[in-house]
Design a protein around this motif. Structure first.
Motif, PDB file in Angstrom:
ATOM      1  N   ALA B 243     -10.574   0.384  -5.132  1.00  0.00           N
ATOM      2  CA  ALA B 243     -11.074   1.741  -5.390  1.00  0.00           C
ATOM      3  C   ALA B 243     -12.382   1.987  -4.645  1.00  0.00           C
ATOM      4  O   ALA B 243     -12.607   3.072  -4.106  1.00  0.00           O
ATOM      5  CB  ALA B 243     -11.254   1.942  -6.893  1.00  0.00           C
ATOM      6  N   GLY B 244     -13.265   0.983  -4.603  1.00  0.00           N
ATOM      7  CA  GLY B 244     -14.546   1.155  -3.925  1.00  0.00           C
ATOM      8  C   GLY B 244     -14.364   1.440  -2.450  1.00  0.00           C
ATOM      9  O   GLY B 244     -15.058   2.271  -1.864  1.00  0.00           O
ATOM     10  N   LEU B 245     -13.391   0.747  -1.849  1.00  0.00           N
ATOM     11  CA  LEU B 245     -13.110   0.948  -0.428  1.00  0.00           C
ATOM     12  C   LEU B 245     -12.607   2.368  -0.181  1.00  0.00           C
ATOM     13  O   LEU B 245     -13.063   3.055   0.737  1.00  0.00           O
ATOM     14  CB  LEU B 245     -12.070  -0.065   0.040  1.00  0.00           C
ATOM     15  CG  LEU B 245     -11.659   0.088   1.498  1.00  0.00           C
ATOM     16  CD1 LEU B 245     -12.728  -0.447   2.408  1.00  0.00           C
ATOM     17  CD2 LEU B 245     -10.335  -0.584   1.767  1.00  0.00           C
ATOM     18  N   ARG B 246     -11.678   2.806  -1.018  1.00  0.00           N
ATOM     19  CA  ARG B 246     -11.130   4.163  -0.856  1.00  0.00           C
ATOM     20  C   ARG B 246     -12.248   5.201  -0.978  1.00  0.00           C
ATOM     21  O   ARG B 246     -12.282   6.182  -0.239  1.00  0.00           O
ATOM     22  CB  ARG B 246     -10.071   4.425  -1.933  1.00  0.00           C
ATOM     23  CG  ARG B 246      -8.902   3.460  -1.896  1.00  0.00           C
ATOM     24  CD  ARG B 246      -7.865   3.923  -0.895  1.00  0.00           C
ATOM     25  NE  ARG B 246      -6.757   2.997  -0.789  1.00  0.00           N
ATOM     26  CZ  ARG B 246      -5.618   3.111  -1.456  1.00  0.00           C
ATOM     27  NH1 ARG B 246      -5.456   4.103  -2.297  1.00  0.00           N
ATOM     28  NH2 ARG B 246      -4.643   2.240  -1.285  1.00  0.00           N
ATOM     29  N   LEU B 247     -13.171   4.950  -1.912  1.00  0.00           N
ATOM     30  CA  LEU B 247     -14.290   5.873  -2.118  1.00  0.00           C
ATOM     31  C   LEU B 247     -15.160   5.928  -0.857  1.00  0.00           C
ATOM     32  O   LEU B 247     -15.558   7.017  -0.406  1.00  0.00           O
ATOM     33  CB  LEU B 247     -15.120   5.391  -3.316  1.00  0.00           C
ATOM     34  CG  LEU B 247     -16.041   6.420  -3.948  1.00  0.00           C
ATOM     35  CD1 LEU B 247     -15.231   7.568  -4.528  1.00  0.00           C
ATOM     36  CD2 LEU B 247     -16.905   5.777  -5.028  1.00  0.00           C
ATOM     37  N   ALA B 248     -15.450   4.756  -0.271  1.00  0.00           N
ATOM     38  CA  ALA B 248     -16.267   4.720   0.946  1.00  0.00           C
ATOM     39  C   ALA B 248     -15.566   5.467   2.077  1.00  0.00           C
ATOM     40  O   ALA B 248     -16.216   6.100   2.909  1.00  0.00           O
ATOM     41  CB  ALA B 248     -16.545   3.272   1.343  1.00  0.00           C
ATOM     42  N   LEU B 249     -14.232   5.398   2.136  1.00  0.00           N
ATOM     43  CA  LEU B 249     -13.488   6.044   3.224  1.00  0.00           C
ATOM     44  C   LEU B 249     -13.560   7.566   3.137  1.00  0.00           C
ATOM     45  O   LEU B 249     -13.660   8.243   4.164  1.00  0.00           O
ATOM     46  CB  LEU B 249     -12.012   5.611   3.179  1.00  0.00           C
ATOM     47  CG  LEU B 249     -11.721   4.174   3.584  1.00  0.00           C
ATOM     48  CD1 LEU B 249     -10.258   3.852   3.341  1.00  0.00           C
ATOM     49  CD2 LEU B 249     -12.054   3.962   5.049  1.00  0.00           C
ATOM     50  N   VAL B 250     -13.496   8.111   1.912  1.00  0.00           N
ATOM     51  CA  VAL B 250     -13.441   9.576   1.796  1.00  0.00           C
ATOM     52  C   VAL B 250     -14.808  10.199   1.552  1.00  0.00           C
ATOM     53  O   VAL B 250     -14.925  11.424   1.570  1.00  0.00           O
ATOM     54  CB  VAL B 250     -12.469  10.031   0.673  1.00  0.00           C
ATOM     55  CG1 VAL B 250     -11.051   9.591   0.981  1.00  0.00           C
ATOM     56  CG2 VAL B 250     -12.907   9.517  -0.673  1.00  0.00           C
ATOM     57  N   ALA B 251     -15.846   9.365   1.332  1.00  0.00           N
ATOM     58  CA  ALA B 251     -17.168   9.926   1.000  1.00  0.00           C
ATOM     59  C   ALA B 251     -17.634  10.922   2.056  1.00  0.00           C
ATOM     60  O   ALA B 251     -18.073  12.036   1.717  1.00  0.00           O
ATOM     61  CB  ALA B 251     -18.187   8.798   0.846  1.00  0.00           C
ATOM     62  N   GLY B 252     -17.535  10.547   3.339  1.00  0.00           N
ATOM     63  CA  GLY B 252     -18.036  11.402   4.412  1.00  0.00           C
ATOM     64  C   GLY B 252     -17.336  12.749   4.454  1.00  0.00           C
ATOM     65  O   GLY B 252     -17.978  13.802   4.308  1.00  0.00           O
ATOM     66  N   PRO B 253     -16.000  12.746   4.662  1.00  0.00           N
ATOM     67  CA  PRO B 253     -15.306  14.037   4.681  1.00  0.00           C
ATOM     68  C   PRO B 253     -15.516  14.825   3.388  1.00  0.00           C
ATOM     69  O   PRO B 253     -15.658  16.055   3.436  1.00  0.00           O
ATOM     70  CB  PRO B 253     -13.828  13.644   4.837  1.00  0.00           C
ATOM     71  CG  PRO B 253     -13.853  12.291   5.467  1.00  0.00           C
ATOM     72  CD  PRO B 253     -15.112  11.625   4.997  1.00  0.00           C
ATOM     73  N   ALA B 254     -15.578  14.149   2.224  1.00  0.00           N
ATOM     74  CA  ALA B 254     -15.710  14.859   0.949  1.00  0.00           C
ATOM     75  C   ALA B 254     -17.062  15.562   0.857  1.00  0.00           C
ATOM     76  O   ALA B 254     -17.136  16.750   0.501  1.00  0.00           O
ATOM     77  CB  ALA B 254     -15.517  13.886  -0.218  1.00  0.00           C
ATOM     78  N   VAL B 255     -18.152  14.843   1.188  1.00  0.00           N
ATOM     79  CA  VAL B 255     -19.478  15.458   1.122  1.00  0.00           C
ATOM     80  C   VAL B 255     -19.580  16.598   2.130  1.00  0.00           C
ATOM     81  O   VAL B 255     -20.097  17.685   1.831  1.00  0.00           O
ATOM     82  CB  VAL B 255     -20.577  14.394   1.373  1.00  0.00           C
ATOM     83  CG1 VAL B 255     -21.930  15.058   1.570  1.00  0.00           C
ATOM     84  CG2 VAL B 255     -20.632  13.404   0.221  1.00  0.00           C
ATOM     85  N   PHE B 256     -19.046  16.351   3.336  1.00  0.00           N
ATOM     86  CA  PHE B 256     -19.061  17.364   4.397  1.00  0.00           C
ATOM     87  C   PHE B 256     -18.364  18.640   3.908  1.00  0.00           C
ATOM     88  O   PHE B 256     -18.877  19.759   4.028  1.00  0.00           O
ATOM     89  CB  PHE B 256     -18.324  16.810   5.618  1.00  0.00           C
ATOM     90  CG  PHE B 256     -18.848  17.319   6.931  1.00  0.00           C
ATOM     91  CD1 PHE B 256     -19.376  18.595   7.055  1.00  0.00           C
ATOM     92  CD2 PHE B 256     -18.801  16.522   8.060  1.00  0.00           C
ATOM     93  CE1 PHE B 256     -19.849  19.058   8.272  1.00  0.00           C
ATOM     94  CE2 PHE B 256     -19.275  16.973   9.276  1.00  0.00           C
ATOM     95  CZ  PHE B 256     -19.787  18.236   9.381  1.00  0.00           C
ATOM     96  N   LEU B 257     -17.176  18.443   3.316  1.00  0.00           N
ATOM     97  CA  LEU B 257     -16.386  19.563   2.820  1.00  0.00           C
ATOM     98  C   LEU B 257     -17.121  20.295   1.697  1.00  0.00           C
ATOM     99  O   LEU B 257     -17.157  21.534   1.655  1.00  0.00           O
ATOM    100  CB  LEU B 257     -15.043  19.030   2.308  1.00  0.00           C
ATOM    101  CG  LEU B 257     -13.865  19.984   2.288  1.00  0.00           C
ATOM    102  CD1 LEU B 257     -13.605  20.537   3.682  1.00  0.00           C
ATOM    103  CD2 LEU B 257     -12.626  19.273   1.759  1.00  0.00           C
ATOM    104  N   ALA B 258     -17.763  19.524   0.786  1.00  0.00           N
ATOM    105  CA  ALA B 258     -18.476  20.133  -0.342  1.00  0.00           C
ATOM    106  C   ALA B 258     -19.631  20.995   0.176  1.00  0.00           C
ATOM    107  O   ALA B 258     -19.817  22.129  -0.293  1.00  0.00           O
ATOM    108  CB  ALA B 258     -18.989  19.042  -1.283  1.00  0.00           C
TER     109      ALA B 258
END
Lengths: 102, 312
Positions: B243-258
């Motif tokens: 789960a931690g790895l998946r979170l690190a993978l989407v953090a960038g696009p997610a914050v950017f999108l937010a």
């Protein structure tokens, strides 16, 4: 006689040709992917050279930003291609395509 | 203005090395020439006053692509054997076609009108972007769409690589298990370089606001640190189901999108109000750097293999 932007632009055109030659003629799939990267790099070089107006003027930042994006996307595509080649080699034991066997 | 001799010599070397990378027999040698080619091209970018591109080319084009291809050569050779084969087909038609394309491109390049360019538009709006480096102002503000979608492309490519995993490997550790000789060169480098690499990577991201650098160049240095530690066998590669790895993978696009969605309140998607553009971009860059570093490292490590289950 010939300005730096033209030298790099024409070099880019020649690099595209070299890469295309490899992409069309090489049979080893990894070498084909490598050649495709050479084609892309030549296009970037032409694009960057077109945005260069000599040492006295600041280089245009927009082509630079687009090229950086392009370099990253090229790596992503290469990684996917390499993954496909590894899966193909594992499934068939081949490193070339059968249609190139002629 | 006449081109200095160094440009002529550099371009001639670039062409010779590019030719060496697509000719000859050995696939290993071809990859080595490709890495040399990447270093030379990044020197060409320095000559063209594009230092940000030079950094990206050296780190990604020469560095990561080189590692990716070198490890692929070893794995393909193991899977298919190293017997001899005919290296090329249709060399003459390919050469004629390639020469034709080069002549057409060169002719088109010489015929290009001198473009007005966007240098002045960027310079005029630079103080509203929150950054002083015009290239990163374009990447993270003026053309943020490109960069947002680029981070999604990286993620899509990784999903594609993972989708190739056999059923028994799904959820396992990325790539093949790595072993390095105890006390050997790779293991020593794996222990001494990471602290230095972490510092350089974070510095390159931070410096990107005012000087050449940025999230992609710095993130690549951090990816190299992760790869070095994994390849030296010091830490096992992460499990792709973690789960931690998946979170690190989407953090960038997610914050950017937010942040982009928040921009709707200020006049449009991805609009950054000049007054707080700097902290917003810093937040995007921090998350983006983490995601880029982890995504690039996993792209190079490749799909999980069944044999990695239960190992280490």
């Amino acid at each position: 006689m010939i300005d730096p932007a033209t030298v790099y632009g024409l070099t880019g055109a020649a690099v595209v040709g070299i890469g295309l030659y490899g992409f069309l003629s090489l049979r080893h799939l990894l070498r084909r992917v490598l050649a495709f990267n050479v084609v892309g790099s030549g296009i970037f070089l032409m694009f960057g050279a077109a945005g260069y107006r000599g040492a006295a003027v600041e280089a245009d930042p927009v082509p630079q930003a687009l090229i950086i994006t392009g370099i990253v996307v090229a790596l992503a595509a290469t990684a996917l291609a390499v993954g496909l080649i590894l899966a193909y080699a594992g499934a068939t034991g081949r490193r070339t395509l059968p249609e190139d066997d002629l | 203005m006449t081109a200095p001799a160094i440009d002529i010599v550099l371009c001639a070397t670039v062409l010779a090395v590019a030719l060496a990378a697509v000719s000859g027999f050995g696939v290993f040698r071809a990859v080595v020439f490709f890495i040399v080619y990447g270093v030379l091209i990044s020197m060409a970018w320095l000559r063209l006053d594009a230092v940000d591109v030079a950094l990206a080319e050296a780190a990604i084009g020469a560095g990561l692509t080189g590692v990716l291809l070198l490890s692929a050569v070893a794995r393909v050779t193991r899977l298919t054997g190293s017997g001899s084969y005919r290296p090329r087909v249709n060399a003459l038609p390919a050469a004629i076609a390639a020469a034709g394309v080069t002549v057409a491109l060169g002719w088109a390049f010489l015929g290009l009108p001198v473009p007005r360019g966007l240098t002045e538009d960027v310079a005029r709006n630079l103080d509203r972007s929150g950054l002083e480096n015009p290239v990163n102002a374009v990447l993270l503000n003026f053309r943020a769409w490109d960069t947002l979608l680029e981070s999604v492309v990286l993620l899509a490519a990784l999903i594609g690589v993972w989708a190739l995993a056999p059923d028994s490997g799904w959820g396992g550790r990325a790539g093949v298990p790595q072993h390095a000789r105890r006390g050997g060169v790779l293991e020593s480098f794996g222990r001494t370089l990471p602290p230095l690499g972490l510092m350089i990577g974070v510095y390159v991201v931070w410096a990107g606001a005012t000087a050449p650098g940025g999230a992609f160049q710095g993130g690549t240095v951090l990816a190299a640190v992760l790869l070095l530690v994994a390849m030296a066998g010091l830490l096992p590669a992460p499990r792709i189901a973690a789960a931690g790895l998946r979170l690190a993978l989407v953090a960038g696009p997610a914050v950017f999108l937010a942040v982009g969605m928040a921009g709707l309140g200020w006049g449009g998607f991805l609009v950054l109000p000049p007054a707080i553009a700097k902290p917003l971009i810093l937040g995007i860059e921090a998350a983006l750097t983490l995601s880029i570093a982890v995504t690039l490292a996993l792209l190079v490590l490749g799909r999980p293999e069944p044999s990695t289950e239960g190992g280490g």
